[in-house]
Design an enzyme around this catalytic site. Structure first.
Site, PDB file in Angstrom:
ATOM      1  N   GLU A  60       0.820  -1.212   0.000  1.00  0.00           N
ATOM      2  CA  GLU A  60       0.000   0.000   0.000  1.00  0.00           C
ATOM      3  C   GLU A  60       0.856   1.264   0.000  1.00  0.00           C
ATOM      4  O   GLU A  60       0.495   2.268  -0.638  1.00  0.00           O
ATOM      5  CB  GLU A  60      -0.923   0.001   1.223  1.00  0.00           C
ATOM      6  CG  GLU A  60      -1.946  -1.123   1.237  1.00  0.00           C
ATOM      7  CD  GLU A  60      -1.453  -2.382   1.947  1.00  0.00           C
ATOM      8  OE1 GLU A  60      -2.294  -3.163   2.418  1.00  0.00           O
ATOM      9  OE2 GLU A  60      -0.208  -2.579   2.016  1.00  0.00           O
ATOM     10  N   CYS A  92      -0.672   0.119   7.604  1.00  0.00           N
ATOM     11  CA  CYS A  92      -1.108   0.522   6.266  1.00  0.00           C
ATOM     12  C   CYS A  92      -2.540   1.047   6.293  1.00  0.00           C
ATOM     13  O   CYS A  92      -2.918   1.874   5.454  1.00  0.00           O
ATOM     14  CB  CYS A  92      -0.999  -0.647   5.301  1.00  0.00           C
ATOM     15  SG  CYS A  92       0.707  -1.107   4.935  1.00  0.00           S
ATOM     16  N   ALA A 172      18.424 -50.301  -8.634  1.00  0.00           N
ATOM     17  CA  ALA A 172      18.665 -51.189  -7.494  1.00  0.00           C
ATOM     18  C   ALA A 172      20.012 -50.905  -6.835  1.00  0.00           C
ATOM     19  O   ALA A 172      20.182 -51.109  -5.630  1.00  0.00           O
ATOM     20  CB  ALA A 172      18.583 -52.647  -7.933  1.00  0.00           C
ATOM     21  N   SER A 176      20.679 -42.541  -8.974  1.00  0.00           N
ATOM     22  CA  SER A 176      19.465 -41.753  -9.218  1.00  0.00           C
ATOM     23  C   SER A 176      19.754 -40.427  -9.917  1.00  0.00           C
ATOM     24  O   SER A 176      18.823 -39.712 -10.286  1.00  0.00           O
ATOM     25  CB  SER A 176      18.749 -41.467  -7.896  1.00  0.00           C
ATOM     26  OG  SER A 176      19.578 -40.703  -7.040  1.00  0.00           O
ATOM     27  N   TRP A 178      21.030 -38.345 -13.131  1.00  0.00           N
ATOM     28  CA  TRP A 178      19.885 -37.488 -12.876  1.00  0.00           C
ATOM     29  C   TRP A 178      18.636 -38.135 -13.436  1.00  0.00           C
ATOM     30  O   TRP A 178      18.574 -38.412 -14.641  1.00  0.00           O
ATOM     31  CB  TRP A 178      20.091 -36.105 -13.481  1.00  0.00           C
ATOM     32  CG  TRP A 178      21.206 -35.345 -12.824  1.00  0.00           C
ATOM     33  CD1 TRP A 178      22.455 -35.167 -13.292  1.00  0.00           C
ATOM     34  CD2 TRP A 178      21.129 -34.628 -11.571  1.00  0.00           C
ATOM     35  NE1 TRP A 178      23.190 -34.401 -12.426  1.00  0.00           N
ATOM     36  CE2 TRP A 178      22.378 -34.060 -11.361  1.00  0.00           C
ATOM     37  CE3 TRP A 178      20.133 -34.440 -10.629  1.00  0.00           C
ATOM     38  CZ2 TRP A 178      22.661 -33.290 -10.234  1.00  0.00           C
ATOM     39  CZ3 TRP A 178      20.402 -33.682  -9.518  1.00  0.00           C
ATOM     40  CH2 TRP A 178      21.655 -33.121  -9.332  1.00  0.00           C
ATOM     41  N   GLY A 314      15.262 -38.424   0.428  1.00  0.00           N
ATOM     42  CA  GLY A 314      14.991 -39.736  -0.145  1.00  0.00           C
ATOM     43  C   GLY A 314      13.650 -40.305   0.286  1.00  0.00           C
ATOM     44  O   GLY A 314      12.858 -39.661   0.983  1.00  0.00           O
TER      45      GLY A 314
END
Length: 386
Positions: A60, A92, A172, A176, A178, A314
């Protein structure tokens, strides 16, 4: 009988502009909410502004500065009820009254107990027309963390997961990186930048050399030119981190959560090039299965002005949040890959006997990000299978 305000097409147009302005502060205002304001006279915008960062002027104030003396007799559109208390800045509500406005349109009431209707009441008491409730749902969506924290005293929990099309998070053998592409990883940066804190585990920090900070050129900087870095909260029950990890070489404060008495916690190496880096330790109790108590953690973070918590780790931590029903929003990135039956699953828990036992989610958004999909869902409370 409650009267329902009929808002005009112009009202909708100007409030939509205020909502667009509010979103510009999404990377910098924490722990304050994102707020936008537009001042209109003779159907023309004469002033507009948004809250840019905590401690600075509110939306404001910026709008009134731009409007100047022309604000007399004008209408202000604000995405959140104007504040009515002295914090780091004056109220305000008083600024709008002093400016001589004839009408104020507010998207939604502020649940902050320091405001909670008193801003609207003060403006009305000054003889100014106030209408509340225009585009309230869109205004709510601007501040899920702030509003949730004010209503529950706990952070809004946004859980990030990434998986293959068949719901696997790693091969397995644990590989991971990418799973998702560069566009999805950049998208994660933007979610991190909107968060007050990022929660992960010592296991993730050590296995992935995770930095858990914001490093995107697309993020709006603070007035000093720096990127606002969320607090990094690391669950380190067994005190595995030493201070030599890359995590400690980056700017942004760290909260290490341990179990056991403080006298048993080893000293951390002081190797960070960032003199402003603060590492704080927090002792947490253990839950029924011997893990750090997540409910206690959320309560503690709420007391530290953490509004929105981004959980990035994870499947073990994700499973704990899922089992304890602590997730408010799920952000799932799905890569166009099939990893097979021997790959690691998205969640580790099982044991459901009936489909009705599984919490149901309500999709909020599904979109393609680079080669991947991003699916956003909220927990659908009280739902039954259709």
């Amino acid at each position: 009988m409650t009267m329902v305000t009929e808002f005009s097409q112009s009202d909708h147009q100007f409030m939509q502009r205020a909502i667009e302005l509010a979103a510009l502060g999404r990377y910098t205002t924490t722990p304050n909410p994102n707020v936008g304001c537009v001042i209109v006279k003779d159907n023309q915008i004469i002033g507009e502004g948004y809250h840019r960062q905590a401690g600075g002027p509110h939306a404001e104030v910026f709008a009134l500065r731009q409007a100047g003396a022309a604000a007399v007799g004008a209408t202000a559109y604000a995405t959140l009820e104007p504040c009515s208390h002295f914090g780091r800045t004056p109220p305000c509500a008083d600024a709008l009254i002093t400016a001589g406005l004839s009408r104020v349109v507010v998207a939604m009431q502020d649940p902050n107990p320091k405001v909670a209707g008193t801003g609207v009441a003060r403006i009305r008491a000054a003889g100014i027309l106030v209408d509340v409730g225009l585009l309230a749902l869109q205004a709510e969506a601007l501040n899920p963390g702030f509003l949730h924290k004010m209503r529950t005293k706990q952070p809004y929990v946004r859980l990030k997961l990434a998986c293959s099309t068949d719901g696997k998070v790693a091969l397995a053998n644990g590989q991971s990186q990418w799973l998702t592409g560069a566009a999805a990883r950049e998208d994660v940066q933007l979610f991190r930048a909107q968060s007050c804190a990022i929660l992960s585990t010592a296991e993730t920090v050590k296995a992935d050399k995770a930095l858990l900070n914001v490093r995107s050129e697309a993020v709006t900087c603070l007035e000093n030119g720096d990127i606002r870095q969320p607090l990094r909260v690391i669950l380190d029950r067994r005190c595995r981190l030493t201070g030599h990890e890359p995590l400690f070489q980056q700017s942004g404060d760290i909260l290490l959560c341990h179990a056991g008495p403080a006298e048993e916690w080893p000293e951390l190496a002081s190797v960070s090039p960032h003199s402003s880096l603060q590492v704080t330790r927090l002792r947490l109790g253990l839950d029924a299965v011997g893990q750090l108590d997540l409910k206690e953690l959320l309560t503690m973070l709420g007391s530290r002005q953490i509004n929105l918590l981004w959980v990035e780790a994870g499947s073990s931590l994700a499973t704990s949040f899922w089992q304890q029903q602590l997730i408010d929003e799920l952000v799932l990135y799905q890569a166009p890959l099939l990893l097979g039956a021997d790959a690691m699953p998205l969640l580790k828990a099982g044991g459901l006997q009936q489909l009705s036992q599984a919490p149901r989610w309500q999709w909020q958004d599904v979109r393609q990000v680079g080669a991947d999909l991003r699916l956003t869902a909220l927990l659908k409370t009280g739902a039954t299978p259709e």
